[in-house]
Design a protein around this motif. Structure first.
Motif, PDB file in Angstrom:
ATOM      1  N   MET A   1      46.522  37.280  32.847  1.00 19.28           N
ATOM      2  CA  MET A   1      45.614  38.312  33.342  1.00 19.28           C
ATOM      3  C   MET A   1      44.464  37.702  34.151  1.00 19.28           C
ATOM      4  O   MET A   1      44.111  38.175  35.219  1.00 19.28           O
ATOM      5  N   PHE A   2      43.857  36.630  33.591  1.00 20.84           N
ATOM      6  CA  PHE A   2      42.737  35.984  34.277  1.00 20.84           C
ATOM      7  C   PHE A   2      43.150  35.522  35.672  1.00 20.84           C
ATOM      8  O   PHE A   2      42.431  35.730  36.654  1.00 20.84           O
ATOM      9  N   LYS A   3      44.299  34.879  35.755  1.00 22.63           N
ATOM     10  CA  LYS A   3      44.746  34.327  37.030  1.00 22.63           C
ATOM     11  C   LYS A   3      44.935  35.419  38.071  1.00 22.63           C
ATOM     12  O   LYS A   3      44.538  35.269  39.235  1.00 22.63           O
ATOM     13  N   MET A   4      45.523  36.525  37.667  1.00 23.45           N
ATOM     14  CA  MET A   4      45.776  37.611  38.602  1.00 23.45           C
ATOM     15  C   MET A   4      44.468  38.222  39.107  1.00 23.45           C
ATOM     16  O   MET A   4      44.314  38.491  40.307  1.00 23.45           O
ATOM     17  N   ILE A   5      43.511  38.404  38.194  1.00 22.31           N
ATOM     18  CA  ILE A   5      42.214  38.957  38.592  1.00 22.31           C
ATOM     19  C   ILE A   5      41.489  37.995  39.522  1.00 22.31           C
ATOM     20  O   ILE A   5      40.904  38.403  40.532  1.00 22.31           O
ATOM     21  N   PHE A   6      41.536  36.705  39.179  1.00 20.86           N
ATOM     22  CA  PHE A   6      40.869  35.686  40.000  1.00 20.86           C
ATOM     23  C   PHE A   6      41.447  35.667  41.410  1.00 20.86           C
ATOM     24  O   PHE A   6      40.707  35.660  42.410  1.00 20.86           O
ATOM     25  N   ILE A   7      42.773  35.655  41.518  1.00 18.12           N
ATOM     26  CA  ILE A   7      43.421  35.638  42.831  1.00 18.12           C
ATOM     27  C   ILE A   7      43.101  36.908  43.603  1.00 18.12           C
ATOM     28  O   ILE A   7      42.881  36.873  44.826  1.00 18.12           O
ATOM     29  N   TYR A   8      43.040  38.026  42.906  1.00 13.90           N
ATOM     30  CA  TYR A   8      42.766  39.313  43.556  1.00 13.90           C
ATOM     31  C   TYR A   8      41.395  39.313  44.221  1.00 13.90           C
ATOM     32  O   TYR A   8      41.245  39.694  45.395  1.00 13.90           O
ATOM     33  N   PHE A   9      40.389  38.849  43.492  1.00  6.97           N
ATOM     34  CA  PHE A   9      39.044  38.815  44.061  1.00  6.97           C
ATOM     35  C   PHE A   9      38.874  37.656  45.047  1.00  6.97           C
ATOM     36  O   PHE A   9      38.045  37.730  45.955  1.00  6.97           O
ATOM     37  N   LEU A  10      39.646  36.581  44.861  1.00  6.48           N
ATOM     38  CA  LEU A  10      39.631  35.496  45.848  1.00  6.48           C
ATOM     39  C   LEU A  10      40.170  36.004  47.181  1.00  6.48           C
ATOM     40  O   LEU A  10      39.653  35.650  48.253  1.00  6.48           O
ATOM     41  N   PHE A  11      41.195  36.832  47.129  1.00  8.61           N
ATOM     42  CA  PHE A  11      41.756  37.461  48.318  1.00  8.61           C
ATOM     43  C   PHE A  11      40.681  38.264  49.050  1.00  8.61           C
ATOM     44  O   PHE A  11      40.510  38.152  50.271  1.00  8.61           O
ATOM     45  N   ALA A  12      39.921  39.062  48.297  1.00 14.40           N
ATOM     46  CA  ALA A  12      38.843  39.859  48.890  1.00 14.40           C
ATOM     47  C   ALA A  12      37.768  38.957  49.495  1.00 14.40           C
ATOM     48  O   ALA A  12      37.229  39.247  50.573  1.00 14.40           O
ATOM     49  N   TYR A 114      36.668  36.019  34.372  1.00 16.15           N
ATOM     50  CA  TYR A 114      36.587  35.622  32.964  1.00 16.15           C
ATOM     51  C   TYR A 114      36.070  36.777  32.094  1.00 16.15           C
ATOM     52  O   TYR A 114      36.620  37.062  31.027  1.00 16.15           O
ATOM     53  N   ILE A 115      35.020  37.437  32.560  1.00 14.65           N
ATOM     54  CA  ILE A 115      34.429  38.537  31.784  1.00 14.65           C
ATOM     55  C   ILE A 115      35.408  39.710  31.667  1.00 14.65           C
ATOM     56  O   ILE A 115      35.558  40.309  30.593  1.00 14.65           O
ATOM     57  N   LEU A 116      36.085  40.041  32.759  1.00 13.81           N
ATOM     58  CA  LEU A 116      37.062  41.135  32.708  1.00 13.81           C
ATOM     59  C   LEU A 116      38.192  40.806  31.743  1.00 13.81           C
ATOM     60  O   LEU A 116      38.652  41.668  30.984  1.00 13.81           O
ATOM     61  N   THR A 117      38.642  39.559  31.769  1.00  9.54           N
ATOM     62  CA  THR A 117      39.713  39.135  30.856  1.00  9.54           C
ATOM     63  C   THR A 117      39.227  39.121  29.417  1.00  9.54           C
ATOM     64  O   THR A 117      39.942  39.543  28.499  1.00  9.54           O
TER      65      THR A 117
END
Length: 260
Positions: A1-12, A114-117
């Motif tokens: 989950m963390f990795k997907m969220i991180f990549i998602y916001f990195l994309f933005a 990290y906080i979202l996860t």
């Protein structure tokens, strides 16, 4: 989950800080608070558009945090430059500021993910998006990962390489001698050199994805052969060229290990 969220916001972040920020705006925002606001608003709009497919209160707060954090970091950079340097600041300082700026932005993305996860915020795409991914036969994580790394190895990589190598340019006497060759490692993505660098990293990325690691050496060898004459004529250019090539390779391998 963390990795997907991180990549998602990195994309933005990549979209907002590189592709939707022109070179002119990047220069002007260091001298104008108005341009800081313009860039901050563009960055915020992109972040909020990005969370539409996965919208919930957690992601809304994360996008708000990242947008505000981005503006604060950029303003701190603007304030420091305005107070410390009345004229164009030294190249070494410019490089250090660029590196610190990007590290702080990435740290903010890490904290948000990290906080979202940590709070088990659900990362689920809308029903329409699920239908789209089922039709094309690819997972959301795979699609976002590939788009992110492709964007990362183009304009951001070219700009980063240019910033990191700015202290190692050959002397003026050597620049005239090897002017054409220098383009391969120092120009931005709008030039032929920048596009060659992107294609080089793209080929390495493809070889990494199919586990053909030994073939990467062939790509680097072919590139060196094309510049053999200039490499043999100038030691300074050879060192500068080698630094650029190695840095380009490290970036694409590092990005691959980070995202996949």
């Amino acid at each position: 989950m963390f990795k997907m969220i991180f990549i998602y916001f990195l994309f933005a972040h990549i979209l907002g800080d590189y592709y939707f920020q022109t070179e002119r705006l990047a220069e002007e925002k260091n001298q104008s608070f108005h341009k800081q606001i313009v860039h901050g608003l563009i960055y915020a709009v992109i972040n909020f558009i990005m969370i539409i497919p996965v919208f919930n209160i957690g992601f809304f707060l994360a996008a708000l945090f990242l947008s505000a954090g981005h503006l604060v970091i950029d303003y701190a950079k603007y304030y420091y430059i305005r107070q410390k340097y009345k004229r164009p600041f030294p190249t070494q300082t410019q490089r250090s500021i660029y590196i610190l700026d990007q590290l702080l932005h990435i740290l903010c993305i890490f904290i948000a993910a990290y906080i979202l996860t940590l709070h088990n915020i659900d990362f689920s795409v809308s029903h329409g998006s699920i239908h789209f991914f089922s039709i094309i036969g690819i997972s959301p994580l795979s699609l976002i990962s590939w788009i992110t790394i492709l964007l990362l190895i183009w304009k951001p990589s070219n700009i980063t390489i240019k910033q990191l190598l700015c202290l190692y340019k050959p002397r003026e006497a050597e620049i005239t001698k090897v002017e054409e060759g220098l383009k391969d490692v120092e120009e931005n993505s709008k030039t032929t050199g920048g596009f060659i660098g992107f294609l080089e990293r793209l080929m390495i990325l493809i070889l990494l994805s199919i586990s053909q690691y030994s073939a990467i050496g062939l790509v680097l060898t072919a590139k060196s052969i094309a510049r053999y004459n200039k490499i043999t004529e100038s030691k300074e250019f050879a060192e500068y060229y080698l630094l650029g090539t190695l840095l380009s390779t490290v970036i694409v391998i590092g990005a691959y290990l980070l995202i996949f």
